[in-house]
Motif scaffolding. Sequence first.
Motif, short mmCIF file in Angstrom:
data_model
loop_
_atom_site.label_atom_id
_atom_site.label_comp_id
_atom_site.label_asym_id
_atom_site.label_seq_id
_atom_site.Cartn_x
_atom_site.Cartn_y
_atom_site.Cartn_z
N VAL A 124 38.21 42.42 79.09
CA VAL A 124 37.00 42.61 80.11
C VAL A 124 37.72 42.95 81.55
CG1 VAL A 124 34.95 41.49 81.04
CG2 VAL A 124 35.74 40.90 78.80
N GLN A 163 33.51 37.44 86.31
CA GLN A 163 34.05 37.61 84.85
C GLN A 163 33.50 36.30 84.03
OE1 GLN A 163 36.04 39.76 83.56
NE2 GLN A 163 35.58 40.77 85.61
N ARG A 164 33.25 35.26 84.51
CA ARG A 164 32.43 34.24 83.79
C ARG A 164 31.10 35.01 83.11
NH1 ARG A 164 33.97 30.69 88.17
NH2 ARG A 164 35.70 29.40 87.29
N ASN A 205 30.64 38.10 82.67
CA ASN A 205 30.87 39.19 81.66
C ASN A 205 31.40 38.51 80.18
OD1 ASN A 205 30.60 41.43 83.27
ND2 ASN A 205 32.74 41.18 84.07
N ARG A 206 32.15 37.42 80.45
CA ARG A 206 32.46 36.67 79.12
C ARG A 206 31.06 36.30 78.32
NH1 ARG A 206 36.66 34.77 82.25
NH2 ARG A 206 35.88 32.62 82.46
N SER A 246 30.09 37.35 74.68
CA SER A 246 29.78 36.14 73.94
C SER A 246 28.45 36.33 72.99
CB SER A 246 29.83 34.94 74.57
OG SER A 246 29.75 33.70 73.52
#
Length: 170
Positions: free
Chosen positions: A139, A158-159, A161-162, A166
């Motif tokens: 990512v 980024q959290r 995006n993850r 998910s």
Amino acid sequence: HDDPTWEKFGDGLRIVVERCRSRGYEPTFHNETGTYVEAPEEVEKMLSVSDVGWCLDTGHLLLGGGDPVTALKKWFGRINHIHIKDATLSAFDKIVESNSPTTAIWDQEVFPILGQGDLNLEALVEDMHNLGFRGWAVVEQDIFPKTAARFQRAVEDQRINRKILSKLGL
């Protein structure tokens, strides 16, 4: 570029690839905005003059005028790495229109949180699943955070995006 230029490029690329492989590494070519391999036609030429694996960088391919979902299907057999990155084409167009330097892409944050740009993320991930992609998926959200607060926001981005990936099964 003309065919002799691509042939010369391919000769140099083969030397690099052979050196990597002789040392036990499997190289991957990464398309990048502001280089000679950014547009789909250039990616196709690079693939035609080499046997190197390709890192499909979805954001840079979008900026180069390509469609990452189409590229994934077309060149799946050569893709061994994917940089999942969204891009806002209207912001990029303004940078090009104003003759700003390439670094403006990162300064002006053309690459947003996944789902906020022009990448068809759902179709990309669905096709990754359907095609059985088993390589690296990274990512990315290329920016130049210039303050501590922006850096902290980048960590939170980024959290987010993850979490988005998910929910899509990645």
